[in-house]
Write an enzyme that holds these catalytic residues in place. Structure first.
Site, PDB file in Angstrom:
ATOM      1  N   ASN A  78       0.768  23.698 -13.271  1.00 45.50           N
ATOM      2  CA  ASN A  78       1.774  22.741 -12.765  1.00 45.50           C
ATOM      3  C   ASN A  78       2.890  22.652 -13.801  1.00 45.50           C
ATOM      4  O   ASN A  78       4.075  22.683 -13.463  1.00 45.50           O
ATOM      5  CB  ASN A  78       1.188  21.342 -12.554  1.00 45.50           C
ATOM      6  CG  ASN A  78       0.169  21.241 -11.434  1.00 45.50           C
ATOM      7  OD1 ASN A  78      -0.739  20.410 -11.494  1.00 45.50           O
ATOM      8  ND2 ASN A  78       0.295  22.063 -10.396  1.00 45.50           N
ATOM      9  N   GLU A  89      -8.074  23.948  -3.528  1.00 46.41           N
ATOM     10  CA  GLU A  89      -6.668  24.038  -3.150  1.00 46.41           C
ATOM     11  C   GLU A  89      -6.482  25.124  -2.085  1.00 46.41           C
ATOM     12  O   GLU A  89      -7.299  26.037  -1.958  1.00 46.41           O
ATOM     13  CB  GLU A  89      -5.810  24.341  -4.394  1.00 46.41           C
ATOM     14  CG  GLU A  89      -4.315  24.444  -4.150  1.00 46.41           C
ATOM     15  CD  GLU A  89      -3.725  23.236  -3.414  1.00 46.41           C
ATOM     16  OE1 GLU A  89      -4.221  22.882  -2.324  1.00 46.41           O
ATOM     17  OE2 GLU A  89      -2.744  22.660  -3.921  1.00 46.41           O
ATOM     18  N   THR A 121      -2.146  23.163 -16.324  1.00 40.28           N
ATOM     19  CA  THR A 121      -1.284  24.031 -17.151  1.00 40.28           C
ATOM     20  C   THR A 121      -0.294  24.799 -16.269  1.00 40.28           C
ATOM     21  O   THR A 121       0.857  25.001 -16.652  1.00 40.28           O
ATOM     22  CB  THR A 121      -2.124  25.026 -17.973  1.00 40.28           C
ATOM     23  OG1 THR A 121      -2.976  25.751 -17.087  1.00 40.28           O
ATOM     24  CG2 THR A 121      -2.971  24.303 -19.016  1.00 40.28           C
ATOM     25  N   TYR A 177      -3.133  30.495  -2.391  1.00 42.31           N
ATOM     26  CA  TYR A 177      -1.703  30.830  -2.359  1.00 42.31           C
ATOM     27  C   TYR A 177      -1.447  32.332  -2.278  1.00 42.31           C
ATOM     28  O   TYR A 177      -0.319  32.792  -2.480  1.00 42.31           O
ATOM     29  CB  TYR A 177      -0.983  30.211  -3.559  1.00 42.31           C
ATOM     30  CG  TYR A 177      -0.038  29.077  -3.169  1.00 42.31           C
ATOM     31  CD1 TYR A 177       1.018  29.297  -2.277  1.00 42.31           C
ATOM     32  CD2 TYR A 177      -0.195  27.796  -3.677  1.00 42.31           C
ATOM     33  CE1 TYR A 177       1.877  28.271  -1.909  1.00 42.31           C
ATOM     34  CE2 TYR A 177       0.659  26.759  -3.313  1.00 42.31           C
ATOM     35  CZ  TYR A 177       1.691  27.012  -2.423  1.00 42.31           C
ATOM     36  OH  TYR A 177       2.541  25.997  -2.053  1.00 42.31           O
ATOM     37  N   HIS A 212      -5.604  15.951  -8.687  1.00 45.98           N
ATOM     38  CA  HIS A 212      -5.867  16.088 -10.135  1.00 45.98           C
ATOM     39  C   HIS A 212      -4.616  15.787 -10.966  1.00 45.98           C
ATOM     40  O   HIS A 212      -3.481  15.872 -10.470  1.00 45.98           O
ATOM     41  CB  HIS A 212      -6.350  17.506 -10.426  1.00 45.98           C
ATOM     42  CG  HIS A 212      -5.355  18.554 -10.009  1.00 45.98           C
ATOM     43  ND1 HIS A 212      -4.279  18.901 -10.774  1.00 45.98           N
ATOM     44  CD2 HIS A 212      -5.257  19.265  -8.864  1.00 45.98           C
ATOM     45  CE1 HIS A 212      -3.563  19.797 -10.140  1.00 45.98           C
ATOM     46  NE2 HIS A 212      -4.123  20.030  -8.963  1.00 45.98           N
ATOM     47  N   GLY A 213      -4.823  15.507 -12.260  1.00 46.35           N
ATOM     48  CA  GLY A 213      -3.704  15.361 -13.191  1.00 46.35           C
ATOM     49  C   GLY A 213      -2.986  16.692 -13.389  1.00 46.35           C
ATOM     50  O   GLY A 213      -3.460  17.750 -12.939  1.00 46.35           O
ATOM     51  N   ARG A 265      -9.633  21.735 -12.648  1.00 49.45           N
ATOM     52  CA  ARG A 265      -8.610  20.689 -12.787  1.00 49.45           C
ATOM     53  C   ARG A 265      -8.966  19.435 -11.985  1.00 49.45           C
ATOM     54  O   ARG A 265      -8.700  18.311 -12.417  1.00 49.45           O
ATOM     55  CB  ARG A 265      -7.222  21.233 -12.404  1.00 49.45           C
ATOM     56  CG  ARG A 265      -7.081  21.825 -10.997  1.00 49.45           C
ATOM     57  CD  ARG A 265      -5.794  22.625 -10.932  1.00 49.45           C
ATOM     58  NE  ARG A 265      -5.429  23.165  -9.617  1.00 49.45           N
ATOM     59  CZ  ARG A 265      -5.871  24.306  -9.088  1.00 49.45           C
ATOM     60  NH1 ARG A 265      -6.760  25.039  -9.746  1.00 49.45           N
ATOM     61  NH2 ARG A 265      -5.421  24.736  -7.912  1.00 49.45           N
ATOM     62  N   HIS A 268      -6.756  18.399  -4.401  1.00 47.54           N
ATOM     63  CA  HIS A 268      -5.532  19.151  -4.713  1.00 47.54           C
ATOM     64  C   HIS A 268      -4.407  18.768  -3.744  1.00 47.54           C
ATOM     65  O   HIS A 268      -4.667  18.260  -2.651  1.00 47.54           O
ATOM     66  CB  HIS A 268      -5.826  20.647  -4.585  1.00 47.54           C
ATOM     67  CG  HIS A 268      -6.966  21.074  -5.449  1.00 47.54           C
ATOM     68  ND1 HIS A 268      -6.788  21.620  -6.691  1.00 47.54           N
ATOM     69  CD2 HIS A 268      -8.310  20.984  -5.261  1.00 47.54           C
ATOM     70  CE1 HIS A 268      -7.968  21.866  -7.231  1.00 47.54           C
ATOM     71  NE2 HIS A 268      -8.910  21.498  -6.385  1.00 47.54           N
ATOM     72  N   GLY A 269      -3.182  19.112  -4.151  1.00 47.82           N
ATOM     73  CA  GLY A 269      -2.027  18.767  -3.332  1.00 47.82           C
ATOM     74  C   GLY A 269      -2.212  19.150  -1.870  1.00 47.82           C
ATOM     75  O   GLY A 269      -2.046  18.323  -0.965  1.00 47.82           O
TER      76      GLY A 269
HETATM   77  C1  DG2 Z   1      -0.536  23.470  -6.413  1.00 47.44           C
HETATM   78  C2  DG2 Z   1       0.239  22.920  -5.263  1.00 47.44           C
HETATM   79  O1  DG2 Z   1      -1.845  23.039  -6.252  1.00 47.44           O
HETATM   80  O2  DG2 Z   1       1.449  23.515  -5.215  1.00 47.44           O
HETATM   81  O3  DG2 Z   1      -1.489  25.599  -5.866  1.00 47.44           O
HETATM   82  O4  DG2 Z   1       0.387  25.590  -6.981  1.00 47.44           O
HETATM   83  O5  DG2 Z   1      -2.494  20.618  -6.338  1.00 47.44           O
HETATM   84  O6  DG2 Z   1      -4.005  22.345  -7.270  1.00 47.44           O
HETATM   85  O7  DG2 Z   1      -1.813  21.799  -8.417  1.00 47.44           O
HETATM   86  P1  DG2 Z   1      -2.578  21.903  -7.129  1.00 47.44           P
HETATM   87  C3  DG2 Z   1      -0.547  25.013  -6.416  1.00 47.44           C
HETATM   88  P2  DG2 Z   1       2.576  23.223  -4.136  1.00 47.44           P
HETATM   89  O8  DG2 Z   1       2.024  23.519  -2.783  1.00 47.44           O
HETATM   90  O9  DG2 Z   1       3.004  21.771  -4.308  1.00 47.44           O
HETATM   91  O10 DG2 Z   1       3.661  24.200  -4.540  1.00 47.44           O
END
Ligand code: DG2
Length: 248
Positions: free
Chosen positions: A15, A87, A13, A90, A9-10, A60, A182-183
């Site tokens: 990020n 994602e 907020t 976390y 995704h782009g 997102r 997602h990342g």
């Molecule tokens: C980011 C990735 O996920 O973070 O969850 O903070 O791709 O949905 O923005 P995304 C997050 P990092 O693992 O690169 O810290």
């Protein structure tokens, strides 16, 4: 030969604020909206047309897909929202500032939480407001499927059934597929596709809003992959992602 396009995704907020996001449902920034539109334009100009799109249940990634499809004049496409493309969860880091967390616990520890394959961040307590129990978008799941934290290995374990049961059969059926995710859910897919070792996966960072093309052989093994767009900007964006977890 098959082709599939992945896209993180782009900018969101969180990020922008450099906060751990995971399953938190934050929206795109204005820059993120522009990145999503630019990705759609780049895909259109490169001649890509899709038959079906997959995304997560987080806005997102969903909005990025909508904006890219709008630019491609392909808003009619079927979109499959799949929580398994969410994602990586976390855990108790969700909401915390990445650089402040590194200042507190050290860059090394934050690198382990962000990028190690099998060490999860600290888990949320089940009573924490940030837990996704009761969220209607996960209503069909057993509570045990809703994570309190995840390492990349856990994300691979939930993403791979989506790949094997839904996405891979669609590729084999000749569908042109766009995945907006997602990342870390993309790192999970790429680790499996490219057979990247648990050690080397630490160095893989995915930039926001850049279409990533994978060419696959008849067994869905990658032949080559490349980002569309300006390579220098993409390299800088990948390095910036890597640096987000360092103390200032
Ligand atoms: C980011 C990735 O996920 O973070 O969850 O903070 O791709 O949905 O923005 P995304 C997050 P990092 O693992 O690169 O810290």
């Amino acid at each position: 030969m098959y082709k599939i396009v992945f896209m993180r995704h782009g900018e969101s907020t969180w990020n922008l604020e450099n906060r751990f996001t995971g399953w938190t449902d934050v929206d795109l920034t204005e820059k993120g909206v522009n990145e999503a539109r630019t990705a759609g334009r780049v895909l259109r100009e490169a001649g890509f047309r899709f038959d079906v799109a997959y995304t997560s249940v987080l806005k997102r990634a969903i909005r990025t897909l909508w904006l890219a499809l709008d630019e491609m004049d392909q808003m009619y496409l079927p979109i499959k929202n799949d929580w398994r493309l969410n994602e990586r969860h976390y855990g108790a880091l969700q909401g915390l500032d990445k650089a402040e967390t590194a200042a507190k616990f050290g860059d090394e520890q934050v690198l382990v939480w962000r990028r190690s394959y099998d060490t999860p961040p600290p888990a949320l307590e089940a009573s924490d407001d940030r837990v996704s129990f009761g969220d209607p978008r996960y209503a069909g799941l057993d509570q045990a499927q809703i994570p309190l934290t995840e390492c990349l290995k856990d994300t691979v374990a939930r993403v791979m059934p989506a790949w094997n049961d839904e996405i891979a059969p669609a590729i084999r059926a000749g569908k042109n597929i766009l995945i907006s995710a997602h990342g870390n859910s993309l790192r999970a897919i790429i680790k499996m596709l490219d057979n990247i070792s648990d050690t080397d996966i630490v160095g893989l960072n995915i930039p926001n809003g850049q279409p990533l093309v994978y060419e696959l052989d008849e067994n869905l093994k990658p032949i080559r992959h490349y980002y569309l767009g300006d390579q220098e900007a993409i390299n800088a964006a990948m390095a910036a992602v890597a640096n987000q977890g360092k103390a200032k």
